[in-house]
Design a protein around this motif. Structure first.
Motif, PDB file in Angstrom:
ATOM      1  N   GLY A 169      33.624  36.821  36.063  1.00  0.00           N
ATOM      2  CA  GLY A 169      34.751  35.908  36.078  1.00  0.00           C
ATOM      3  C   GLY A 169      34.950  35.358  37.473  1.00  0.00           C
ATOM      4  N   GLN A 170      35.724  34.309  37.576  1.00  0.00           N
ATOM      5  CA  GLN A 170      35.972  33.662  38.857  1.00  0.00           C
ATOM      6  C   GLN A 170      37.440  33.854  39.241  1.00  0.00           C
ATOM      7  N   TYR A 171      37.672  34.043  40.534  1.00  0.00           N
ATOM      8  CA  TYR A 171      39.030  34.232  41.042  1.00  0.00           C
ATOM      9  C   TYR A 171      39.248  33.293  42.223  1.00  0.00           C
ATOM     10  N   ASN A 172      40.390  32.634  42.226  1.00  0.00           N
ATOM     11  CA  ASN A 172      40.758  31.692  43.290  1.00  0.00           C
ATOM     12  C   ASN A 172      39.845  30.479  43.372  1.00  0.00           C
ATOM     13  N   GLU A 209      25.114  34.549  42.336  1.00  0.00           N
ATOM     14  CA  GLU A 209      26.225  35.400  42.717  1.00  0.00           C
ATOM     15  C   GLU A 209      26.591  36.347  41.572  1.00  0.00           C
ATOM     16  N   GLN A 210      27.147  37.511  41.912  1.00  0.00           N
ATOM     17  CA  GLN A 210      27.537  38.469  40.881  1.00  0.00           C
ATOM     18  C   GLN A 210      28.589  37.884  39.949  1.00  0.00           C
ATOM     19  N   PHE A 211      29.432  36.978  40.478  1.00  0.00           N
ATOM     20  CA  PHE A 211      30.511  36.417  39.668  1.00  0.00           C
ATOM     21  C   PHE A 211      30.130  35.087  39.021  1.00  0.00           C
ATOM     22  N   ALA A 212      28.908  34.650  39.226  1.00  0.00           N
ATOM     23  CA  ALA A 212      28.465  33.422  38.552  1.00  0.00           C
ATOM     24  C   ALA A 212      28.390  33.671  37.048  1.00  0.00           C
ATOM     25  N   PRO A 213      28.820  32.730  36.238  1.00  0.00           N
ATOM     26  CA  PRO A 213      28.822  32.964  34.788  1.00  0.00           C
ATOM     27  C   PRO A 213      27.414  33.062  34.221  1.00  0.00           C
ATOM     28  N   GLN A 214      27.285  33.841  33.171  1.00  0.00           N
ATOM     29  CA  GLN A 214      26.028  33.858  32.421  1.00  0.00           C
ATOM     30  C   GLN A 214      26.017  32.642  31.496  1.00  0.00           C
ATOM     31  N   SER A 222      46.579  22.380  39.044  1.00  0.00           N
ATOM     32  CA  SER A 222      46.857  23.176  40.232  1.00  0.00           C
ATOM     33  C   SER A 222      45.939  22.745  41.369  1.00  0.00           C
ATOM     34  N   SER A 223      46.144  23.361  42.530  1.00  0.00           N
ATOM     35  CA  SER A 223      45.356  23.010  43.716  1.00  0.00           C
ATOM     36  C   SER A 223      44.112  23.880  43.849  1.00  0.00           C
ATOM     37  N   VAL A 224      43.770  24.635  42.802  1.00  0.00           N
ATOM     38  CA  VAL A 224      42.617  25.521  42.867  1.00  0.00           C
ATOM     39  C   VAL A 224      41.343  24.712  43.098  1.00  0.00           C
ATOM     40  N   GLN A 245      44.212  39.525  36.723  1.00  0.00           N
ATOM     41  CA  GLN A 245      43.881  38.418  37.624  1.00  0.00           C
ATOM     42  C   GLN A 245      42.794  37.513  37.035  1.00  0.00           C
ATOM     43  N   THR A 246      41.942  38.091  36.203  1.00  0.00           N
ATOM     44  CA  THR A 246      40.779  37.343  35.716  1.00  0.00           C
ATOM     45  C   THR A 246      40.424  37.773  34.308  1.00  0.00           C
ATOM     46  N   LEU A 247      39.946  36.826  33.506  1.00  0.00           N
ATOM     47  CA  LEU A 247      39.309  37.137  32.232  1.00  0.00           C
ATOM     48  C   LEU A 247      37.801  37.120  32.443  1.00  0.00           C
ATOM     49  N   LEU A 248      37.128  38.136  31.923  1.00  0.00           N
ATOM     50  CA  LEU A 248      35.695  38.277  32.148  1.00  0.00           C
ATOM     51  C   LEU A 248      34.909  37.993  30.873  1.00  0.00           C
TER      52      LEU A 248
END
Length: 445
Positions: free
Chosen positions: A68-71, A92-97, A81-83, A60-63
């Motif tokens: 990584g971010q999802y959706n 946030e834990q999923f915020a990129p470094q 796309s409509s993302v 679902q995601t590349l880290l």
């Protein structure tokens, strides 16, 4: 399958005291690349062991460094796309470094891939990279716009922050070798003093087409050992040709090497070989080659294989050639990429080729400056030639680094000089048939 669940990390080995590296830089960053499924590793294992097989599918995601971010997308405005755009405060834990840099400096980027499935391509928008190290060994500096990296591989690249400092730039990771169904992994190269909230104005770098294997081979062939690196022995003492095939065993889909699908025994090889426990693993020696009439371009007439736990016993301090031979899978017109990783050794990558390996292909071997690696890729319908010296006492796994492929039997075991291994910790042997021998002892010499 625990690696699929996140059991991985990076180790950085510094140069020995008194030694210097053959390049200079002002700062360094570490990027650990991986892929992520929303299904648990246990569910994936059940799916792979089912009849018929339920393939794990694309991640679902590349880290990048576990994030990584999802959706949502950091670069949504460049997407068809409509993302939606990821709305991040940064904590946030999923915020990129974010990679924070100063203008007009040279940085070292250490990159390692621990993906379970995905082959990747990495690029830094508007910046060239100079490859200087691969799998812990120095290579001839190679300037690239992007680089392919397969599971188990590591590289060091140098890049110079010589672009417009009022802008930020994308660092992108894209799927290669499989039709991409996973969005790019993204983070940002942030120039001081520009605010990190100012997103890069240009789209993220686009990787070469996923099935452009000519591009992939060309990149692999350009990785050459730095002058002064150890050279391989001129000749081999033994050659083992390993045919990678997808097979069926009692209707279950498996991978096999020379028609044997690896099943690891409950007793550690090191103990069972050292103490000659005859029933611990299959004592039938695996074959050194496959039939000369095998057609690698088509599915096998007989898809059935067998389980095995046998070991390739190597004479100590001898030179061993391994030819990895790729072939068609169960489905016609399908052949996969396989990054193979050897424990306990580095090997010289002598060359890659298309089609079935023949003795005449030995004329193409690079014995002048082949790179020392511990992971090497074999491309669809192709072969890869490796050479190493069996000089490290022990029992060593050699396997495809794609986690589901190893789980389904795509590996072999090499053993050499086991009798020379001293002071094996009891904990290393405390299972299977050696468990009772060492449970009550602190150490066995």
């Amino acid at each position: 399958m625990q690696r699929s669940a996140g059991l991985y990390g990076s180790l950085i080995v510094e140069v020995a005291e008194g030694e210097k590296e053959p390049f200079q830089y002002d700062g360094e960053f570490n990027l650990l690349l991986s892929d992520w499924w929303h299904k648990s590793a246990h569910e994936q294992e059940v799916d792979l062991s089912s009849q018929p097989i339920r393939w794990v599918g694309e991640p679902q995601t590349l880290l990048i460094n576990g994030r990584g971010q999802y959706n949502c997308s950091l670069a949504a405005r460049f997407s068809n796309s409509s993302v939606s755009l990821c709305k991040l405060r940064g904590n946030e834990q999923f915020a990129p470094q974010i990679l924070h840099v100063h203008p007009n400096k040279t940085y070292r980027l250490r990159i390692a891939s621990s993906t379970s499935l995905a082959s990747l391509n990495l690029a830094i928008g508007n910046h060239k990279m100079v490859v200087v190290e691969a799998d812990g060994n120095y290579v001839q500096p190679l300037t690239v716009d992007n680089l392919d990296i397969y599971s188990g591989e590591s590289y060091s690249v140098l890049f110079t922050t010589d672009q417009e400092p009022s802008k930020n730039y994308w660092i992108s990771v894209s799927v290669r070798g499989r039709e991409p169904r996973t969005p790019q992994g993204l983070t940002i190269l942030n120039y001081y003093p520009t605010t990190v909230s100012r997103l890069p104005p240009s789209p993220p770098p686009v990787a070469p087409r996923w099935d452009d294997y000519h591009y992939s081979r060309a990149f692999s062939n350009k990785i050459l050992a730095l002058e002064g690196s150890p050279k391989p022995p001129a000749k081999h003492d033994r050659r083992i040709i390993l045919l990678n095939t997808q097979n069926l065993i009692d209707g279950y889909t498996k991978w096999a090497i020379n028609n044997i699908s690896l099943v690891l025994p409950s007793t550690p090889y090191l103990g069972s070989i050292r103490y000659n426990i005859s029933k611990a693993f299959d004592r039938n020696i695996p074959p050194d080659h496959f039939g000369h009439d095998y057609d690698i371009m088509n599915p096998a007439p007989n898809n059935n294989s067998m389980y095995g736990s046998g070991v390739y016993m190597l004479n100590f301090n001898t030179t061993v050639d391994v030819i990895l031979q790729n072939a068609n899978m169960l489905k016609p017109n399908n052949s996969d990429i396989h990054p193979w990783h050897l424990h306990g050794h580095d090997f010289w990558v002598l060359g890659h080729g298309e089609g079935k390996f023949t003795e005449k292909d030995e004329e193409k071997f690079n014995l002048k400056n082949p790179p020392l690696r511990n992971t090497a890729v074999v491309f669809p319908y192709g072969w890869t030639a490796l050479r190493f010296v069996a000089d490290n006492p022990g029992a060593w796994a050699f396997h495809c680094h794609i986690e589901p492929h190893l789980h389904m039997g795509m590996g072999v075991v090499f053993a050499e000089g086991v009798e020379q291994v001293k002071k094996i910790p009891n904990q290393a042997l405390a299972c299977g048939l050696t468990k009772k021998m060492f449970m009550m002892k602190d150490e066995h010499n």
